[in-house]
Design an enzyme around this catalytic site. Structure first.
Site, PDB file in Angstrom:
ATOM      1  N   SER A 117       0.819  -1.215   0.000  1.00  0.00           N
ATOM      2  CA  SER A 117       0.000   0.000   0.000  1.00  0.00           C
ATOM      3  C   SER A 117       0.848   1.259   0.000  1.00  0.00           C
ATOM      4  CB  SER A 117      -0.916   0.014   1.233  1.00  0.00           C
ATOM      5  OG  SER A 117      -0.139   0.008   2.427  1.00  0.00           O
ATOM      6  N   HIS A 138      -2.622  -3.209  -5.830  1.00  0.00           N
ATOM      7  CA  HIS A 138      -3.033  -2.881  -4.467  1.00  0.00           C
ATOM      8  C   HIS A 138      -4.536  -3.025  -4.283  1.00  0.00           C
ATOM      9  CE1 HIS A 138      -3.700   0.365  -1.181  1.00  0.00           C
ATOM     10  NE2 HIS A 138      -3.560  -0.829  -0.618  1.00  0.00           N
ATOM     11  N   GLU A 150      -5.638  -0.610  -7.216  1.00  0.00           N
ATOM     12  CA  GLU A 150      -4.644   0.278  -7.815  1.00  0.00           C
ATOM     13  C   GLU A 150      -3.583  -0.574  -8.508  1.00  0.00           C
ATOM     14  OE1 GLU A 150      -4.595   4.220  -4.951  1.00  0.00           O
ATOM     15  OE2 GLU A 150      -3.556   2.428  -4.225  1.00  0.00           O
ATOM     16  N   ASN A 188      -4.087   6.726  -0.749  1.00  0.00           N
ATOM     17  CA  ASN A 188      -3.378   7.078   0.484  1.00  0.00           C
ATOM     18  C   ASN A 188      -2.669   8.424   0.387  1.00  0.00           C
ATOM     19  OD1 ASN A 188      -4.105   4.952   2.151  1.00  0.00           O
ATOM     20  ND2 ASN A 188      -2.504   3.617   1.365  1.00  0.00           N
TER      21      ASN A 188
END
Length: 401
Positions: A117, A138, A150, A188
């Protein structure tokens, strides 16, 4: 691709295995500890039992799914895999080592993917003999439920592989987005202001946790306010992601962690999982002993009334949303991902009520520019610098859509 290997039998590993097993793939789930494999199988059986009881799947489908997964302690069983997805501990050295180990076993055509991540896919690929087949994939937790994936090519990844995986994952009902190998990828990174600016507002004493949460839920339509969400994620996890992104971006002040959150982590007030965080989740506890939060037990459907008026809530919402839009625009400006993938990632990965760039168009880019420039004029911090893309688009009268 029908022959899949999963490295790591934790929550993410078993979740990803479930995704592929549901698509009738032959899955091998590896872990070097027998006890971890046994626990993973028990957890999966419990999950499937609940799905059967709720009528989501039949007993026959559950049995077939379990049959599609082979639980193994040896890497040698991966000799014929077409796709490997690594989901072990979030440690670069550990990931590099297992990629080196598995590369000696799998065929030359096998794709090697990491579910990291936050770590650099390029750094993982660098230790491999065939780095062109290494890529990031991800998934979001829980993998069987969350639609977003992702897809992150390393600098060494061969042309066409990201699109190949995107098409393959899309055929399984997922919503893959392609993103450049940069810290935090899309979600993120772009989501950091939702937490960071809320914490900054709290630090300054402009409003309490409940007021800030109310502002984002009632005015923005977010499913959870930032403090409720941080408590749900876990303050230890959320703080570590922020710290990782902050350090990876060479201490850019836009991602600076909060001392408030750091102290909560140090105290063990991690949120729901520990019973306390910004709010106290322990029933019938003494409110005087609650170190964080303004009330005893938390119920997201019944947030305590705030003493603040609607004006301060509107200011909070405008400020946090402007920071989110600015971060998304900056990601587009730097070619981290496409416009559509940026908006898709935020709606499918963190359940935002709408994509940030389409939201910006609705509000008006001139208003976002004004909000950011006002914040910069007050604080004179690089944290509040406006993305050049927004300033350019306002000048030219353009919109994202």
């Amino acid at each position: 691709m029908k022959k899949i290997g999963i490295l790591g039998s934790g929550a993410m590993g078993i979740g990803i295995a479930q995704v592929f097993a549901s698509a009738q793939c032959e899955v091998i789930l590896y872990d070097h500890q027998v006890s971890s494999l046994e626990k993973a199988k028990e957890n999966l059986e419990d999950i499937l039992e609940k799905l059967v009881s709720r009528g989501k799947i039949s007993e026959k489908q559950a049995a077939q799914l379990i049959e599609n997964i082979q639980f193994e302690q040896g890497l040698q069983t991966f000799y014929d895999r077409e796709l490997i997805i690594e989901a072990i501990v979030e440690n670069l050295e550990a990931k590099q080592q297992i990629f080196q180990d598995i590369e000696l076993i799998v065929p030359a055509s096998c794709i090697l993917a990491s579910n990291t991540s936050s770590l650099s896919i390029t750094s993982i690929a660098a230790v491999c003999k065939r780095p062109e087949r290494v890529i990031g994939v991800h998934f979001f937790n829980p993998a069987p439920v969350m639609a977003l994936v992702e897809v992150i090519p390393a600098l060494q990844t061969r042309a066409g592989l990201p699109e190949e995986l995107r098409n393959g994952l899309g055929s399984q009902g997922k919503h893959p987005v392609i993103v450049k190998d940069t810290p935090g990828f899309i979600v993120n990174r772009v989501a950091r202001p939702y937490y960071g600016e809320a914490l900054r507002i709290l630090e300054e004493g402009l409003a309490d946790e409940a007021t800030i949460d109310q502002a984002m839920v009632s005015l923005g339509g977010f499913r959870m306010g930032p403090f409720e969400l941080m408590d749900f994620i876990g303050n230890d996890v959320n703080y570590q992601v922020t710290l990782s992104v902050f350090e990876a971006f060479y201490f850019d002040p836009r991602y600076r962690p909060s001392l408030i959150q750091k102290r909560l982590v140090e105290a063990g007030y991690l949120g729901r999982k520990s019973g306390r965080g910004y709010y106290n989740y322990v029933e019938n506890s003494n409110s005087d002993s609650a170190p964080a939060g303004k009330y005893n037990s938390y119920n997201s459907a019944n947030i305590p009334s705030s003493q603040e008026g609607e004006q301060i809530k509107r200011q909070i919402f405008n400020r946090i949303l402007a920071m989110l839009v600015n971060e998304a625009a900056e990601a587009l400006f730097l070619n981290i991902a496409s416009r559509d993938d940026l908006d898709l990632a935020m709606t499918k990965g963190v359940n935002y009520p709408k994509g940030l760039l389409i939201w910006a168009d609705e509000i008006g880019l001139a208003q976002i520019q004004q909000e950011m420039d006002q914040l910069y004029d007050i604080y004179r911090e690089d944290r509040y610098r406006l993305s050049p893309l927004i300033r350019k688009m306002v000048k030219e009268g353009k919109t994202f859509y």
